[in-house]
Design an enzyme around this catalytic site. Structure first.
Site, short mmCIF file in Angstrom:
data_model
loop_
_atom_site.label_atom_id
_atom_site.label_comp_id
_atom_site.label_asym_id
_atom_site.label_seq_id
_atom_site.Cartn_x
_atom_site.Cartn_y
_atom_site.Cartn_z
N SER A 40 -19.65 35.09 -3.87
CA SER A 40 -19.43 36.32 -3.31
C SER A 40 -20.36 37.48 -3.98
O SER A 40 -19.84 38.58 -4.04
CB SER A 40 -18.02 36.79 -2.99
OG SER A 40 -17.48 35.68 -2.06
N ASN A 65 -29.20 30.20 -1.90
CA ASN A 65 -28.69 29.10 -1.51
C ASN A 65 -28.36 29.34 0.08
O ASN A 65 -27.37 29.66 0.67
CB ASN A 65 -27.23 28.68 -2.08
CG ASN A 65 -26.89 27.33 -1.40
OD1 ASN A 65 -27.52 26.52 -0.77
ND2 ASN A 65 -25.57 26.78 -2.13
N HIS A 81 -22.50 21.41 -6.33
CA HIS A 81 -21.55 22.43 -5.48
C HIS A 81 -20.50 22.11 -5.15
O HIS A 81 -20.29 20.67 -4.68
CB HIS A 81 -22.73 22.87 -4.55
CG HIS A 81 -22.22 24.12 -3.91
ND1 HIS A 81 -21.20 24.08 -3.15
CD2 HIS A 81 -22.90 25.35 -4.16
CE1 HIS A 81 -21.11 25.38 -2.62
NE2 HIS A 81 -22.11 26.16 -3.28
N GLU A 124 -19.46 28.73 -10.80
CA GLU A 124 -18.98 29.01 -9.60
C GLU A 124 -17.60 28.68 -9.37
O GLU A 124 -17.11 27.91 -8.89
CB GLU A 124 -19.82 28.45 -8.58
CG GLU A 124 -21.38 28.81 -8.36
CD GLU A 124 -21.72 28.41 -7.03
OE1 GLU A 124 -22.40 29.54 -6.68
OE2 GLU A 124 -21.66 27.60 -6.48
N GLU A 135 -18.82 22.53 -2.58
CA GLU A 135 -18.93 21.75 -0.98
C GLU A 135 -19.25 20.43 -0.99
O GLU A 135 -18.92 19.51 -0.15
CB GLU A 135 -20.05 22.79 -0.21
CG GLU A 135 -19.37 24.33 0.04
CD GLU A 135 -20.59 25.16 0.48
OE1 GLU A 135 -21.42 24.81 0.51
OE2 GLU A 135 -19.87 26.36 0.20
N LYS A 188 -27.99 26.83 2.26
CA LYS A 188 -26.68 26.08 2.99
C LYS A 188 -27.31 25.21 4.13
O LYS A 188 -28.53 25.16 4.28
CB LYS A 188 -25.52 26.59 2.90
CG LYS A 188 -24.95 27.10 1.89
CD LYS A 188 -23.58 27.68 1.49
CE LYS A 188 -23.10 28.29 0.62
NZ LYS A 188 -21.82 28.53 0.46
N GLY A 210 -17.90 32.33 -0.76
CA GLY A 210 -17.79 32.50 0.56
C GLY A 210 -16.52 33.28 0.85
O GLY A 210 -15.94 33.44 2.13
C1 PEP Z 1 -22.52 29.35 -3.07
O1 PEP Z 1 -22.29 28.60 -2.17
O2 PEP Z 1 -23.11 28.77 -4.24
C2 PEP Z 1 -22.39 30.91 -3.26
C3 PEP Z 1 -22.30 31.38 -4.24
O3 PEP Z 1 -21.83 31.36 -2.04
P1 PEP Z 1 -21.50 32.95 -1.70
O4 PEP Z 1 -22.42 33.77 -2.37
O5 PEP Z 1 -21.59 32.90 -0.04
O6 PEP Z 1 -20.11 33.05 -2.05
#
Ligand code: PEP
Length: 254
Positions: free
Chosen positions: A215, A9, A98, A170, A100, A11, A176
């Protein structure tokens, strides 16, 4: 994990130049290695054509994913992109829900469920993100939050909703943060999600997968991928750096 589904992803990141370089190196890797899983890249959608032009895309060694979709099919919705437009552009997977988008764009469970419904109608594969905040984790509400997010989908889309779909667990606090969920705890929740979905069904679900996201890096992938109920990964930051992303793919492919 037999045939993992890995989605990168991106973003709101990337330029034409950077994505072309990334695609070239990824192409080289996939041409030289027999990767056993499925890989999809979720670019800002205007750059999808870069992946679409690759020979590895034509050979179905890599797929396209979108980061969002509108919850309408057509009409006066300036700036939006509909499920059928994504389908038309050969996009196969679509991330919805998501955190975000839930936080920055006030997307409720109901809006997310409606997007899920429209994607299924268009034969696109939803990647439904679910998971708890730090506070909800402290309050011991992980299961409750997941159930609520899943039930809204069942209520709107019916018993077959999760056939041909992906749930990305998630934990919001892990995204992040450089602080991935403990692999055993991620497995515990993934197993709960699978059991909960199955408990609602009177048939054997088809093509349903659970990803972990939050992460994921080259340092924790091995332990995460050894968990029985984790079928793949949604990867943010570590998918932006081609060397790290390829390292992750190499480790998964062992
Ligand atoms: C995400 O935004 O779906 C995500 C998993 O980000 P990160 O791997 O940077 O934590």
């Amino acid at each position: 994990m037999i045939k993992p589904i890995i989605v990168g992803n991106w973003k709101l990141n990337g330029t034409k130049k950077r994505i072309k370089k990334f695609s070239k190196l990824l192409s080289l890797f996939l041409t030289q290695h027999n990767f056993k899983g499925t890989i999809a890249i979720s670019l800002p959608v205007i750059y999808s054509y870069i992946i679409k032009n690759l020979s590895i895309f034509k050979k179905k060694k890599i797929f396209l994913s979108a980061q969002n979709v509108d919850n309408h099919t057509l009409g006066s919705f300036t700036g939006e992109i509909s499920p059928n437009m994504l389908y038309d552009m050969m996009i196969k997977y679509v991330i919805i829900g998501h955190s975000e988008r839930r936080f920055n764009h006030q997307e409720t469970n109901y809006i997310v469920a409606n997007k899920f419904r429209l994607l299924k109608k268009e034969n696109l594969i939803p990647i439904l993100c679910i998971g708890e905040t730090e506070q909800e984790k402290k309050d011991n509400k992980i299961k409750e939050i997941c159930v609520k997010q899943i039930d809204t989908i069942f209520n709107m889309c019916g018993i077959h909703a999760f056939d041909n779909s992906i749930i990305a667990y998630e934990p919001i606090w892990a995204i992040g943060s450089h602080n991935s969920a403990n692999p055993l705890k991620a497995q515990f929740v993934a197993q709960f999600i699978r059991q909960y979905i199955n408990s609602k069904l009177n048939y054997k679900i088809k093509n349903f997968f659970i990803q972990y996201g939050g992460s994921v890096t080259k340092n924790n992938i091995l332990e995460l991928m050894s968990q029985k109920d984790i079928d793949g990964f949604l990867i943010g930051k570590a998918s932006l750096k081609i060397t790290e992303f390829i390292k992750i793919l190499e480790l998964i492919n062992i």
